[in-house]
Design a protein around this motif. Structure first.
Motif, PDB file in Angstrom:
ATOM      1  N   ALA A 217       0.990  -1.129  -0.169  1.00 57.83           N
ATOM      2  CA  ALA A 217       0.004  -0.118   0.070  1.00 57.83           C
ATOM      3  C   ALA A 217       0.732   1.330  -0.087  1.00 57.83           C
ATOM      4  CB  ALA A 217      -0.885  -0.130   1.282  1.00 57.83           C
ATOM      5  N   ALA A 218       0.136   2.308  -0.038  1.00 59.90           N
ATOM      6  CA  ALA A 218       0.788   3.653  -0.106  1.00 59.90           C
ATOM      7  C   ALA A 218       1.899   3.848   1.282  1.00 59.90           C
ATOM      8  CB  ALA A 218       0.006   4.903   0.029  1.00 59.90           C
ATOM      9  N   GLY A 219       2.953   4.330   1.037  1.00 61.37           N
ATOM     10  CA  GLY A 219       3.764   4.729   2.329  1.00 61.37           C
ATOM     11  C   GLY A 219       5.097   3.460   2.197  1.00 61.37           C
ATOM     12  N   MET A 220       5.139   2.469   1.427  1.00 60.77           N
ATOM     13  CA  MET A 220       5.985   1.487   1.362  1.00 60.77           C
ATOM     14  C   MET A 220       6.265   1.107  -0.174  1.00 60.77           C
ATOM     15  SD  MET A 220       3.508  -0.999   3.564  1.00 60.77           S
ATOM     16  CE  MET A 220       4.649  -2.516   3.578  1.00 60.77           C
ATOM     17  N   GLU A 221       7.668   0.639  -0.241  1.00 58.91           N
ATOM     18  CA  GLU A 221       8.131   0.161  -1.489  1.00 58.91           C
ATOM     19  C   GLU A 221       8.593  -1.129  -1.212  1.00 58.91           C
ATOM     20  OE1 GLU A 221       9.120   4.403  -4.003  1.00 58.91           O
ATOM     21  OE2 GLU A 221      10.668   3.165  -3.047  1.00 58.91           O
ATOM     22  N   ILE A 222       8.782  -1.831  -2.448  1.00 58.03           N
ATOM     23  CA  ILE A 222       9.539  -3.129  -2.376  1.00 58.03           C
ATOM     24  C   ILE A 222      10.951  -3.133  -2.431  1.00 58.03           C
ATOM     25  CG2 ILE A 222       9.594  -5.522  -3.377  1.00 58.03           C
ATOM     26  CD1 ILE A 222       6.597  -5.174  -4.059  1.00 58.03           C
ATOM     27  N   ASP A 223      11.787  -3.659  -1.630  1.00 57.78           N
ATOM     28  CA  ASP A 223      13.170  -3.692  -1.990  1.00 57.78           C
ATOM     29  C   ASP A 223      13.585  -5.130  -2.848  1.00 57.78           C
ATOM     30  OD1 ASP A 223      16.006  -3.819  -2.193  1.00 57.78           O
ATOM     31  OD2 ASP A 223      16.327  -3.383  -0.127  1.00 57.78           O
ATOM     32  N   TYR A 290       0.478  -0.038   8.227  1.00 60.77           N
ATOM     33  CA  TYR A 290       1.137  -0.058   7.043  1.00 60.77           C
ATOM     34  C   TYR A 290       0.499  -1.386   6.576  1.00 60.77           C
ATOM     35  CZ  TYR A 290       4.443   3.541   7.922  1.00 60.77           C
ATOM     36  OH  TYR A 290       5.122   4.818   8.383  1.00 60.77           O
ATOM     37  N   GLU A 291       0.078  -1.576   5.305  1.00 64.30           N
ATOM     38  CA  GLU A 291      -0.642  -2.755   4.722  1.00 64.30           C
ATOM     39  C   GLU A 291       0.020  -3.288   3.493  1.00 64.30           C
ATOM     40  OE1 GLU A 291      -4.894  -1.670   4.319  1.00 64.30           O
ATOM     41  OE2 GLU A 291      -5.393  -1.396   6.377  1.00 64.30           O
ATOM     42  N   ASN A 292       0.030  -4.556   3.502  1.00 59.25           N
ATOM     43  CA  ASN A 292       0.553  -5.184   2.156  1.00 59.25           C
ATOM     44  C   ASN A 292      -0.358  -6.233   1.836  1.00 59.25           C
ATOM     45  OD1 ASN A 292       2.269  -6.708   0.221  1.00 59.25           O
ATOM     46  ND2 ASN A 292       4.042  -5.848   1.758  1.00 59.25           N
ATOM     47  N   SER A 293      -1.004  -6.333   0.751  1.00 58.98           N
ATOM     48  CA  SER A 293      -1.910  -7.346   0.160  1.00 58.98           C
ATOM     49  C   SER A 293      -1.221  -8.146  -0.883  1.00 58.98           C
ATOM     50  CB  SER A 293      -3.323  -6.678  -0.292  1.00 58.98           C
ATOM     51  OG  SER A 293      -2.925  -5.599  -1.299  1.00 58.98           O
ATOM     52  N   GLY A 294      -1.902  -9.194  -1.592  1.00 59.53           N
ATOM     53  CA  GLY A 294      -1.530  -9.896  -2.594  1.00 59.53           C
ATOM     54  C   GLY A 294      -2.417 -11.147  -2.714  1.00 59.53           C
ATOM     55  N   THR A 295      -1.757 -11.968  -3.668  1.00 61.85           N
ATOM     56  CA  THR A 295      -2.712 -13.294  -3.923  1.00 61.85           C
ATOM     57  C   THR A 295      -1.590 -14.316  -4.047  1.00 61.85           C
ATOM     58  OG1 THR A 295      -2.474 -12.776  -6.440  1.00 61.85           O
ATOM     59  CG2 THR A 295      -4.385 -12.011  -5.341  1.00 61.85           C
ATOM     60  N   VAL A 296      -2.170 -15.354  -3.844  1.00 62.21           N
ATOM     61  CA  VAL A 296      -1.478 -16.837  -3.863  1.00 62.21           C
ATOM     62  C   VAL A 296      -2.385 -17.716  -4.609  1.00 62.21           C
ATOM     63  CG1 VAL A 296      -0.437 -18.904  -2.970  1.00 62.21           C
ATOM     64  CG2 VAL A 296      -0.282 -16.464  -1.805  1.00 62.21           C
ATOM     65  N   SER A 297      -1.793 -18.172  -5.943  1.00 63.19           N
ATOM     66  CA  SER A 297      -2.544 -19.263  -6.815  1.00 63.19           C
ATOM     67  C   SER A 297      -1.842 -20.395  -6.791  1.00 63.19           C
ATOM     68  CB  SER A 297      -2.564 -18.286  -8.141  1.00 63.19           C
ATOM     69  OG  SER A 297      -3.069 -19.337  -9.091  1.00 63.19           O
ATOM     70  N   ILE A 298      -2.481 -21.592  -6.488  1.00 60.23           N
ATOM     71  CA  ILE A 298      -1.969 -22.801  -6.463  1.00 60.23           C
ATOM     72  C   ILE A 298      -2.581 -23.691  -7.428  1.00 60.23           C
ATOM     73  CG2 ILE A 298      -1.123 -24.876  -5.099  1.00 60.23           C
ATOM     74  CD1 ILE A 298      -0.995 -22.964  -2.677  1.00 60.23           C
ATOM     75  N   ALA A 299      -2.095 -24.239  -8.421  1.00 61.42           N
ATOM     76  CA  ALA A 299      -2.817 -25.208  -9.405  1.00 61.42           C
ATOM     77  C   ALA A 299      -4.190 -24.445  -9.876  1.00 61.42           C
ATOM     78  CB  ALA A 299      -3.027 -26.547  -8.820  1.00 61.42           C
ATOM     79  N   GLY A 300      -4.055 -23.160 -10.043  1.00 62.88           N
ATOM     80  CA  GLY A 300      -5.173 -22.450 -10.617  1.00 62.88           C
ATOM     81  C   GLY A 300      -6.243 -21.916  -9.679  1.00 62.88           C
ATOM     82  N   GLN A 301      -5.941 -22.392  -8.431  1.00 60.65           N
ATOM     83  CA  GLN A 301      -6.855 -21.884  -7.236  1.00 60.65           C
ATOM     84  C   GLN A 301      -6.449 -20.810  -6.482  1.00 60.65           C
ATOM     85  OE1 GLN A 301      -8.175 -24.573  -4.428  1.00 60.65           O
ATOM     86  NE2 GLN A 301      -9.484 -23.167  -3.234  1.00 60.65           N
ATOM     87  N   GLN A 308      -1.228  -6.384   8.081  1.00 58.51           N
ATOM     88  CA  GLN A 308      -1.207  -5.165   8.572  1.00 58.51           C
ATOM     89  C   GLN A 308      -0.368  -5.074   9.714  1.00 58.51           C
ATOM     90  OE1 GLN A 308      -4.685  -3.257  10.850  1.00 58.51           O
ATOM     91  NE2 GLN A 308      -5.196  -2.512   8.848  1.00 58.51           N
ATOM     92  N   THR A 309       0.479  -4.085   9.836  1.00 54.88           N
ATOM     93  CA  THR A 309       1.360  -3.840  11.013  1.00 54.88           C
ATOM     94  C   THR A 309       1.261  -2.587  11.267  1.00 54.88           C
ATOM     95  OG1 THR A 309       3.024  -5.515  10.118  1.00 54.88           O
ATOM     96  CG2 THR A 309       3.671  -4.034  11.617  1.00 54.88           C
ATOM     97  N   ARG A 310       1.077  -2.249  12.610  1.00 53.47           N
ATOM     98  CA  ARG A 310       1.007  -1.063  13.144  1.00 53.47           C
ATOM     99  C   ARG A 310       2.229  -0.632  13.739  1.00 53.47           C
ATOM    100  NH1 ARG A 310      -4.325   0.503  13.865  1.00 53.47           N
ATOM    101  NH2 ARG A 310      -3.582   2.102  15.258  1.00 53.47           N
ATOM    102  N   ARG A 311       2.614   0.774  13.800  1.00 56.87           N
ATOM    103  CA  ARG A 311       3.899   1.347  14.256  1.00 56.87           C
ATOM    104  C   ARG A 311       3.668   1.650  15.859  1.00 56.87           C
ATOM    105  NH1 ARG A 311       7.983   4.478  12.270  1.00 56.87           N
ATOM    106  NH2 ARG A 311       7.082   4.352  10.163  1.00 56.87           N
TER     107      ARG A 311
END
Length: 458
Positions: A217-223, A290-301, A308-311
Motif C-alpha cells: 500500500a501507499a507509504g511502502m516500497e518493495i526492495d 502499514y498494509e500489504n496485500s497480494g494473492t497466492v494461486s496454487i494449481a489455478g486456485q 497489517q502492521t502498526r507502528r
C-alpha cells in the motif's frame, strides 16, 4: 620625547584592553543558563505484558516528576536493561492538555532514553511532571516460566520492574499451514523496514504451478534486492522451510518493481512447500498502519492474502504550575496598629504635673505623667482636662516647641536571595561598562600625549 612615547603606549594599551573587555562582555551576555542532569528526578515504571519467546513486545508506562524550579534544558534519563531493546520511533513529545510540549524524549541504539525539559517550565516551574508510554522488545530467550525483574537505571537510582514469563504450553511445535496466508513484521527497532512472508500448504497435486503477487500500500516500497524464495520439504521449529532447500531443482521466476512483485514456480510436486520472503521499506514515516496485500494461486486456485502492521510509538503527558503572583501588602497605607507612637515629639495635651508652677524651660511633657496613646489612635488630639487628683495641684498646658510631623511608614527591605541564580550572562553588562571606562582613559591619554607632543615641537 620619552613621556610622549609612554603616553602613546599607555593609550594604545588602554584602547586594546577596552576592545577585549567589550567583546568578552558581549559574549557573556549571550551565554545561556547551564543545563543540568536531574539525578533526583522521580520515575516509576510498570508493564502488563507477558513474555513467551524472544522478540516479544513489552509495553511500558511511566510516571515522572522533576524538582521544583528545574530549568529549560535540564534532563533526566531511563536506561533500558539488557533484556530489552527500544522498539518504535526514537523521539516523541510529552504535552499538556493544551498541546504545549513540556518535555521531549529521545532514545538511542543502546536503549538510553533522555527526557529534556522545554521552555514551558520557565513559566510553570512548580509541580512539573506527567506520564509516558513506549514499546520495547524482549531481546533474549526468556527461558522457563517465571516472573523476572528487569532493572532500569533512572538517574542515580535503579528501578526494578517485574515481567511475567509464560512459555508456550500447547501447540508449540512447528505448525503446518493448511491454507495460504501472509504475515508481516518490523525488521529494525526504528521501524523503517518491514519484512513479510507468503506461506502455503503442502502442494496438493502431483504437479502444481504457483504464482504469488505482492502489492504494498501507499507509504511502502518493495526492495527488489531482498526477495527470497524458498522451496523444500523440511520444516524448522517455527514451521518454516529449513535446509536442505530445493531451490535449484525448482527455480523461481521473479518480476519485481517497487510497487509490485510476481513470483512464479512451475511443476512443484505433491508435498513440496513454497515460501516467499519480501522486504519493503517505509517511504512515509507519518503513517500509523502499514498494509500489504497480494494473492497466492496454487494449481489455478487463487487466494487473496494480506497483512497489517502498526507502528509502535512513544507518547506522554506533562504539566506544571506557574509561580503564584505576589500578594500586595498594606505597606503603602499603614494600619492604625502599625503607626509609630509619637513619643519623641508628643502632641499638645493637657497633663497633670506634680509641680504647681511649670518650669520656664519645660518644652516637652514629662514621660511619667503623660497618658499613653491608645493603639487604635492614628493621630494624637488634645484630651479633655482631667480631674485633679490632689487639691495642691492644678492642670498646666504644656506647649511643645516643635510641630510634630506625621509618621512615615518605613519601606520594607528586600531580602537577599538564599540560592545562587543560574548563569544567564548578566555579568557581561559590567564588562561593557569597564570597557567603556578603559576606552575613555585611553582617549584621554592619547589627547594628553598629543598636547604634550605639540608643546615639545614648539
Amino acid at each position: 620625547m620619552k613621556n610622549e612615547i609612554h603616553l602613546k603606549t599607555a593609550s594604545l594599551a588602554a584602547a586594546i584592553l577596552a576592545v577585549v573587555m567589550t567583546v568578552l562582555g558581549l559574549g557573556m551576555t549571550a551565554l545561556p543558563a547551564n543545563a543540568a542532569a536531574l539525578t533526583d528526578a522521580e520515575v516509576t515504571l510498570r508493564t502488563e505484558s507477558v513474555v513467551s519467546s524472544q522478540w516479544d513486545k513489552v509495553d511500558l508506562t511511566c510516571e515522572w516528576s522533576v524538582p521544583d524550579n528545574s530549568q529549560p534544558g535540564d534532563t533526566f534519563s531511563i536506561q533500558l536493561p539488557p533484556e530489552l531493546r527500544w522498539f518504535g520511533v526514537t523521539s516523541f513529545d510529552l504535552q499538556n492538555p493544551d498541546g504545549q510540549t513540556v518535555a521531549t524524549a529521545t532514545a538511542n541504539d543502546s536503549g538510553l532514553v533522555v527526557f529534556t525539559l522545554t521552555d514551558f517550565v520557565a513559566e510553570h516551574p512548580l509541580n512539573v511532571g506527567g506520564t509516558c508510554s513506549f514499546s520495547t522488545q524482549y531481546s533474549v530467550d526468556p527461558g522457563d516460566g517465571e516472573t523476572k525483574e528487569l532493572s532500569f537505571t533512572v538517574g542515580s537510582s535503579v528501578v526494578r520492574v517485574p515481567v511475567v514469563v509464560e512459555p508456550c504450553t500447547s501447540e508449540c511445535g512447528p505448525s503446518i499451514p493448511t491454507s495460504a496466508g501472509k504475515a508481516m513484521w518490523w525488521v529494525d527497532p526504528a521501524q523503517t523496514v518491514l519484512e513479510s512472508i507468503f506461506y502455503m500448504p503442502p502442494m496438493p497435486s502431483g504437479t502444481n504451478d504457483v504464482v504469488v503477487t505482492d502489492t504494498p500500500a501507499a507509504g511502502m516500497e518493495i526492495d527488489c534486492s531482498q526477495v527470497t524464495p524458498r522451496v523444500g520439504r523440511v520444516l524448522n521449529d517455527d514451521g518454516n522451510i529449513a535446509e536442505p532447500y530445493d531451490n535449484e531443482r525448482y527455480p523461481v521466476i521473479l518480476d519485481c518493481t517497487p510497487q509490485r512483485l510476481t513470483a512464479t514456480w512451475t511443476g512443484l510436486p505433491r508435498g513440496e512447500h513454497a515460501e516467499l520472503y519480501v522486504v519493503t521499506r517505509v517511504t512515509d514515516t507519518a503513517l500509523d498502519v502499514y498494509e500489504n496485500s497480494g494473492t497466492v494461486s496454487i494449481a489455478g486456485q487463487e487466494t487473496p492474502v494480506g497483512a497489517q502492521t502498526r507502528r509502535s510509538s512513544g507518547s506522554g503527558t506533562g504539566n506544571g504550575t506557574p509561580t503564584p503572583s505576589a500578594t500586595p501588602t498594606a505597606t503603602a497605607t499603614p494600619s492604625p496598629s502599625a503607626t509609630p507612637t509619637p513619643t519623641p515629639t508628643p502632641t499638645p495635651t493637657l497633663t497633670e504635673t506634680p509641680t504647681p508652677t511649670p518650669s520656664p524651660s519645660t518644652a516637652t511633657a514629662t514621660a511619667t505623667p503623660t497618658p499613653t496613646p491608645s493603639p487604635s489612635t492614628t493621630t494624637a488630639a488634645p484630651s479633655a482636662s482631667p480631674e485633679p487628683t490632689s487639691s495642691t495641684t492644678s492642670p498646666v498646658l504644656v506647649v511643645p516647641t516643635e510641630i510634630p510631623s506625621e509618621p512615615v511608614a518605613e519601606k520594607p527591605v528586600a531580602e537577599e536571595p538564599t540560592e545562587a541564580l543560574a548563569t544567564t550572562g548578566a555579568r557581561g553588562t559590567a564588562f561593557v561598562f569597564v570597557a567603556a571606562a578603559l576606552l575613555a582613559v585611553g582617549s584621554l591619554l592619547a589627547f594628553v600625549g598629543a598636547r604634550w607632543s605639540g608643546r615639545r615641537s614648539h
